[in-house]
Motif scaffolding. Sequence first.
Motif, PDB file in Angstrom:
ATOM      1  N   ILE A 176       9.229  -8.275  -9.191  1.00 46.09           N
ATOM      2  CA  ILE A 176       9.898  -8.459  -7.908  1.00 46.09           C
ATOM      3  C   ILE A 176       9.536  -9.844  -7.367  1.00 46.09           C
ATOM      4  O   ILE A 176       8.635 -10.503  -7.891  1.00 46.09           O
ATOM      5  N   ALA A 177      10.230 -10.286  -6.322  1.00 47.23           N
ATOM      6  CA  ALA A 177       9.975 -11.618  -5.782  1.00 47.23           C
ATOM      7  C   ALA A 177      10.260 -11.646  -4.290  1.00 47.23           C
ATOM      8  O   ALA A 177      11.043 -10.841  -3.771  1.00 47.23           O
ATOM      9  N   ASN A 178       9.632 -12.574  -3.611  1.00 46.46           N
ATOM     10  CA  ASN A 178       9.815 -12.754  -2.181  1.00 46.46           C
ATOM     11  C   ASN A 178      11.298 -13.021  -1.890  1.00 46.46           C
ATOM     12  O   ASN A 178      11.859 -13.985  -2.407  1.00 46.46           O
ATOM     13  N   PRO A 179      11.955 -12.189  -1.074  1.00 37.02           N
ATOM     14  CA  PRO A 179      13.367 -12.420  -0.757  1.00 37.02           C
ATOM     15  C   PRO A 179      13.653 -13.809  -0.206  1.00 37.02           C
ATOM     16  O   PRO A 179      14.759 -14.330  -0.369  1.00 37.02           O
ATOM     17  N   ALA A 180      12.661 -14.432   0.424  1.00 37.17           N
ATOM     18  CA  ALA A 180      12.854 -15.768   0.994  1.00 37.17           C
ATOM     19  C   ALA A 180      13.197 -16.795  -0.076  1.00 37.17           C
ATOM     20  O   ALA A 180      13.927 -17.755   0.176  1.00 37.17           O
ATOM     21  N   THR A 181      12.685 -16.603  -1.275  1.00 40.77           N
ATOM     22  CA  THR A 181      13.006 -17.502  -2.394  1.00 40.77           C
ATOM     23  C   THR A 181      13.943 -16.834  -3.401  1.00 40.77           C
ATOM     24  O   THR A 181      14.747 -17.510  -4.046  1.00 40.77           O
ATOM     25  N   PHE A 182      13.857 -15.528  -3.525  1.00 37.96           N
ATOM     26  CA  PHE A 182      14.670 -14.784  -4.488  1.00 37.96           C
ATOM     27  C   PHE A 182      16.157 -14.901  -4.178  1.00 37.96           C
ATOM     28  O   PHE A 182      16.969 -15.209  -5.064  1.00 37.96           O
ATOM     29  N   CYS A 216       4.474  -8.825  -8.993  1.00 38.88           N
ATOM     30  CA  CYS A 216       5.111  -9.872  -8.202  1.00 38.88           C
ATOM     31  C   CYS A 216       5.299 -11.114  -9.064  1.00 38.88           C
ATOM     32  O   CYS A 216       4.341 -11.579  -9.694  1.00 38.88           O
ATOM     33  N   ASN A 217       6.496 -11.655  -9.036  1.00 43.97           N
ATOM     34  CA  ASN A 217       6.782 -12.850  -9.831  1.00 43.97           C
ATOM     35  C   ASN A 217       5.853 -13.997  -9.448  1.00 43.97           C
ATOM     36  O   ASN A 217       5.460 -14.794 -10.296  1.00 43.97           O
ATOM     37  N   TYR A 222       7.676  -8.986   3.085  1.00 44.57           N
ATOM     38  CA  TYR A 222       7.518  -8.823   1.634  1.00 44.57           C
ATOM     39  C   TYR A 222       6.095  -8.378   1.292  1.00 44.57           C
ATOM     40  O   TYR A 222       5.910  -7.452   0.486  1.00 44.57           O
ATOM     41  N   GLU A 223       5.116  -8.990   1.898  1.00 46.57           N
ATOM     42  CA  GLU A 223       3.718  -8.625   1.644  1.00 46.57           C
ATOM     43  C   GLU A 223       3.453  -7.186   2.046  1.00 46.57           C
ATOM     44  O   GLU A 223       2.745  -6.450   1.344  1.00 46.57           O
ATOM     45  N   GLU A 224       4.030  -6.764   3.153  1.00 44.42           N
ATOM     46  CA  GLU A 224       3.874  -5.364   3.589  1.00 44.42           C
ATOM     47  C   GLU A 224       4.548  -4.429   2.589  1.00 44.42           C
ATOM     48  O   GLU A 224       4.021  -3.346   2.275  1.00 44.42           O
ATOM     49  N   ASP A 225       5.709  -4.844   2.104  1.00 45.27           N
ATOM     50  CA  ASP A 225       6.443  -4.030   1.138  1.00 45.27           C
ATOM     51  C   ASP A 225       5.663  -3.907  -0.168  1.00 45.27           C
ATOM     52  O   ASP A 225       5.618  -2.834  -0.784  1.00 45.27           O
ATOM     53  N   VAL A 226       5.042  -4.992  -0.597  1.00 41.27           N
ATOM     54  CA  VAL A 226       4.243  -4.984  -1.827  1.00 41.27           C
ATOM     55  C   VAL A 226       3.081  -3.995  -1.693  1.00 41.27           C
ATOM     56  O   VAL A 226       2.779  -3.242  -2.628  1.00 41.27           O
ATOM     57  N   GLU A 227       2.453  -3.975  -0.545  1.00 41.96           N
ATOM     58  CA  GLU A 227       1.352  -3.038  -0.316  1.00 41.96           C
ATOM     59  C   GLU A 227       1.834  -1.601  -0.423  1.00 41.96           C
ATOM     60  O   GLU A 227       1.129  -0.734  -0.957  1.00 41.96           O
ATOM     61  N   LEU A 228       3.042  -1.340   0.072  1.00 42.67           N
ATOM     62  CA  LEU A 228       3.621  -0.001  -0.024  1.00 42.67           C
ATOM     63  C   LEU A 228       3.921   0.352  -1.474  1.00 42.67           C
ATOM     64  O   LEU A 228       3.610   1.459  -1.940  1.00 42.67           O
ATOM     65  N   ILE A 229       4.508  -0.579  -2.196  1.00 41.45           N
ATOM     66  CA  ILE A 229       4.871  -0.347  -3.604  1.00 41.45           C
ATOM     67  C   ILE A 229       3.642  -0.018  -4.445  1.00 41.45           C
ATOM     68  O   ILE A 229       3.678   0.859  -5.309  1.00 41.45           O
ATOM     69  N   ALA A 230       2.555  -0.727  -4.190  1.00 41.76           N
ATOM     70  CA  ALA A 230       1.329  -0.513  -4.968  1.00 41.76           C
ATOM     71  C   ALA A 230       0.794   0.911  -4.810  1.00 41.76           C
ATOM     72  O   ALA A 230       0.039   1.387  -5.662  1.00 41.76           O
ATOM     73  N   GLY A 260       3.827   7.196  -9.384  1.00 39.85           N
ATOM     74  CA  GLY A 260       4.557   6.889 -10.597  1.00 39.85           C
ATOM     75  C   GLY A 260       4.698   5.411 -10.881  1.00 39.85           C
ATOM     76  O   GLY A 260       5.310   5.019 -11.867  1.00 39.85           O
ATOM     77  N   VAL A 261       4.117   4.569 -10.002  1.00 40.02           N
ATOM     78  CA  VAL A 261       4.208   3.124 -10.165  1.00 40.02           C
ATOM     79  C   VAL A 261       2.856   2.554 -10.564  1.00 40.02           C
ATOM     80  O   VAL A 261       1.838   2.831  -9.902  1.00 40.02           O
ATOM     81  N   THR A 262       2.830   1.769 -11.624  1.00 39.75           N
ATOM     82  CA  THR A 262       1.640   1.008 -11.995  1.00 39.75           C
ATOM     83  C   THR A 262       1.870  -0.421 -11.536  1.00 39.75           C
ATOM     84  O   THR A 262       2.799  -1.081 -11.999  1.00 39.75           O
ATOM     85  N   PHE A 263       1.058  -0.866 -10.586  1.00 33.36           N
ATOM     86  CA  PHE A 263       1.252  -2.202 -10.010  1.00 33.36           C
ATOM     87  C   PHE A 263       0.200  -3.147 -10.592  1.00 33.36           C
ATOM     88  O   PHE A 263      -0.996  -2.884 -10.502  1.00 33.36           O
ATOM     89  N   ILE A 264       0.676  -4.235 -11.200  1.00 30.47           N
ATOM     90  CA  ILE A 264      -0.235  -5.232 -11.778  1.00 30.47           C
ATOM     91  C   ILE A 264      -0.515  -6.288 -10.730  1.00 30.47           C
ATOM     92  O   ILE A 264       0.378  -7.043 -10.337  1.00 30.47           O
ATOM     93  N   ALA A 265      -1.739  -6.339 -10.260  1.00 26.64           N
ATOM     94  CA  ALA A 265      -2.124  -7.297  -9.221  1.00 26.64           C
ATOM     95  C   ALA A 265      -3.094  -8.318  -9.810  1.00 26.64           C
ATOM     96  O   ALA A 265      -3.832  -8.021 -10.758  1.00 26.64           O
ATOM     97  N   PRO A 266      -3.115  -9.529  -9.261  1.00 31.03           N
ATOM     98  CA  PRO A 266      -4.031 -10.551  -9.769  1.00 31.03           C
ATOM     99  C   PRO A 266      -5.462 -10.265  -9.354  1.00 31.03           C
ATOM    100  O   PRO A 266      -5.707  -9.447  -8.478  1.00 31.03           O
TER     101      PRO A 266
END
Length: 291
Positions: A124-130, A177-178, A273-281, A285-291
């Motif tokens: 996924i990517a930040n809608p501001a740039t996506f 996140c891209n 977007y950052e708030e949405d990423v926190e929700l997604i993680a 059923g979702v495996t979220f790869i974080a740095p």
Amino acid sequence: MQVAIHLGAHSTDGDRLIKGMLKNRDILGEQGIVAPAPTRYRSLIRETMQALNNARPTEDAQQALFDDLVEDEGATRLLLSNEHFICVQQKVLEHGTLYARAGEKIAGLTNLFYGHEVEFFLAIANPATFLPTIAARVKNKSFAQWYGMTDATALRWSDVIARIRAANPSAPLTVWCNEDTPLIWPQVMREFAGVDHGVEFVGRYEVLAQIMKKEGMKRFKEYIEAHPPVTEVHLRRVMAAFLDKYAIEDAIEVELDLPGWTEDYVDHLSDLYEEDVELIARMPGVTFIAP
């Protein structure tokens, strides 16, 4: 058969993941993993799904599809990638919704490989740039024409993921996140391939190399050769440390010049977007790869 399907999103990959798999065909083949060239299956899958109208194929039809995709009779995992599996870029904002067809298309892909273990992968990517990046790829339309009356502040990747999960609740979904790709690319490659941590792919640092000065990459590789990282976390800390010192600033910064998109508006989209990423993680059923 395990079927790993990389869904994009648009403009986050440029076929880099599947090309990375093709560069490592020998390593994959030793473990029963097959990565056919995209030209062998993209049109085939699209046309088959259209002919079936997203219904399940007969056993014979499905076997014929696998015969076209997999040459190795001993293969146990199939890797597929196409940013257009859900839709073409023109329809990313269809009905003013981000990937409105996600559920429908995932149901079709699930039916196509009915009876097999399907997994999905999505950057996924930040809608501001996506959104501006996608609009730039749409032919014969300005950003305003493509964007229409869409409200970017209402767009959520978590909604897209919820539709994907609803269409196939039993299929694991791996998300990242891209923007984090340079630091997590080695793990993304391994997760998609379905191999252990110890496997070292050719090209595992190629994304990092795109945003790091040559001197930095040279020093980075010398360092990890002398001090092999024990864990993913350790590796990322080393990568981040070298990136902090040797990053190519122009490769990281993104300039936006759109009517009405002020700096405050872009910052607001980024916060959402950052708030949405926190929700997604935290989504089941979702495996979220974080740095």
